[in-house]
Design a protein around this motif. Structure first.
Motif, PDB file in Angstrom:
ATOM      1  N   GLY A 187      20.868  16.757 -12.606  1.00  0.00           N
ATOM      2  CA  GLY A 187      20.812  18.082 -13.201  1.00  0.00           C
ATOM      3  C   GLY A 187      20.418  18.146 -14.666  1.00  0.00           C
ATOM      4  O   GLY A 187      20.978  18.949 -15.408  1.00  0.00           O
ATOM      5  N   ILE A 188      19.465  17.313 -15.092  1.00  0.00           N
ATOM      6  CA  ILE A 188      18.954  17.385 -16.466  1.00  0.00           C
ATOM      7  C   ILE A 188      17.460  17.696 -16.354  1.00  0.00           C
ATOM      8  O   ILE A 188      16.626  16.788 -16.315  1.00  0.00           O
ATOM      9  N   PRO A 189      17.096  18.990 -16.296  1.00  0.00           N
ATOM     10  CA  PRO A 189      15.710  19.354 -15.977  1.00  0.00           C
ATOM     11  C   PRO A 189      14.691  19.102 -17.075  1.00  0.00           C
ATOM     12  O   PRO A 189      13.516  18.907 -16.793  1.00  0.00           O
ATOM     13  N   ASP A 190      15.122  19.144 -18.362  1.00  0.00           N
ATOM     14  CA  ASP A 190      14.149  18.949 -19.444  1.00  0.00           C
ATOM     15  C   ASP A 190      14.832  18.351 -20.666  1.00  0.00           C
ATOM     16  O   ASP A 190      16.050  18.188 -20.712  1.00  0.00           O
ATOM     17  N   GLN A 191      14.017  18.043 -21.689  1.00  0.00           N
ATOM     18  CA  GLN A 191      14.533  17.377 -22.887  1.00  0.00           C
ATOM     19  C   GLN A 191      15.453  18.291 -23.695  1.00  0.00           C
ATOM     20  O   GLN A 191      16.354  17.827 -24.371  1.00  0.00           O
ATOM     21  N   THR A 248      15.363  12.841 -18.990  1.00  0.00           N
ATOM     22  CA  THR A 248      15.079  14.049 -18.214  1.00  0.00           C
ATOM     23  C   THR A 248      14.893  13.701 -16.739  1.00  0.00           C
ATOM     24  O   THR A 248      14.380  12.644 -16.386  1.00  0.00           O
ATOM     25  N   GLU A 249      15.334  14.637 -15.906  1.00  0.00           N
ATOM     26  CA  GLU A 249      15.259  14.505 -14.452  1.00  0.00           C
ATOM     27  C   GLU A 249      15.865  13.180 -13.978  1.00  0.00           C
ATOM     28  O   GLU A 249      15.290  12.474 -13.150  1.00  0.00           O
ATOM     29  N   LEU A 250      17.050  12.868 -14.504  1.00  0.00           N
ATOM     30  CA  LEU A 250      17.740  11.643 -14.081  1.00  0.00           C
ATOM     31  C   LEU A 250      18.144  11.747 -12.618  1.00  0.00           C
ATOM     32  O   LEU A 250      18.647  12.777 -12.175  1.00  0.00           O
ATOM     33  N   THR A 251      17.927  10.665 -11.893  1.00  0.00           N
ATOM     34  CA  THR A 251      18.332  10.572 -10.499  1.00  0.00           C
ATOM     35  C   THR A 251      19.124   9.285 -10.314  1.00  0.00           C
ATOM     36  O   THR A 251      18.672   8.213 -10.735  1.00  0.00           O
TER      37      THR A 251
END
Length: 196
Positions: free
Chosen positions: A167-171, A143-146
């Motif tokens: 762009g992966i805000p949550d599980q 989640t929240e990959l940067t």
């Protein structure tokens, strides 16, 4: 003209080297260093990197990857994440870079070595490169990959880094992407093109 004694010169060089070693000894905090400027962006956005630019085009999850057409697929108990990117080179030389993925929990993933790319490729000025970098990640922690693109510093000067939100805000979103993961991902060779 005043000449300095060799001992004075050596002491000055020693202090410069100690400053550089201090920065290298604690690399996790260098990204928050005041001598670094971080440009933030998202997928699909061309982010300035010096006189060049970097764009993350898309993400692809896969259960295995193929280094090339003739190789056997490499599998994992986790999952692979391919970051497909596009770079355009400016007139100035591009610095060497250090790539990593970070999560909201502070996990750091490094590119898989032995593939076509563990660093961003840049062509000659006026040209662009389309390529991909593959990471092996824990499906429970994406989640929240940067994507962090960090400039390698040899001397202490103002460095520019890039942080791209993938762009992966949550599980829940992460799980949908993982469930739709391809069985295999063929890592493409970098392709050079004329910059538009």
């Amino acid at each position: 003209m005043k000449l300095y004694r060799p001992a004075t010169v050596l002491v000055g060089i020693l202090f410069v080297l100690l400053g550089g070693l201090t920065r290298l000894a604690d690399p996790e905090h260098v990204f928050d260093d005041s001598s670094r400027v971080v440009k933030n962006g998202t997928i699909g956005q061309a982010i300035p990197f010096g006189e060049s630019s970097v764009t993350v085009d898309r993400l692809k999850f896969a259960r295995a990857y193929l280094p090339d057409d003739s190789s056997k697929a490499i599998e994992s108990s986790g999952i692979f994440l391919a970051v497909e990117y596009d770079t355009v080179r400016g007139t100035a030389p591009t610095p060497s870079t250090d790539l990593r993925l970070t999560t909201d929990k502070g996990t750091v993933y490094r590119p898989i070595s032995g593939t076509y790319g563990t660093a961003l490729d840049f062509a000659e000025p006026g040209f662009g490169v389309v390529g991909a970098i593959v990471f092996e990640v824990n499906p429970a922690d994406v989640t929240e990959l940067t994507l962090q693109i960090r400039t390698s510093q040899v001397i202490t000067v103002l460095a520019q880094d890039v942080a791209i939100d993938l762009g992966i805000p949550d599980q829940q979103v992460a799980q949908r992407l993982i469930d739709a993961a391809a069985a295999e991902y063929l890592i493409p060779k970098s392709v050079t093109r004329v910059a538009s």
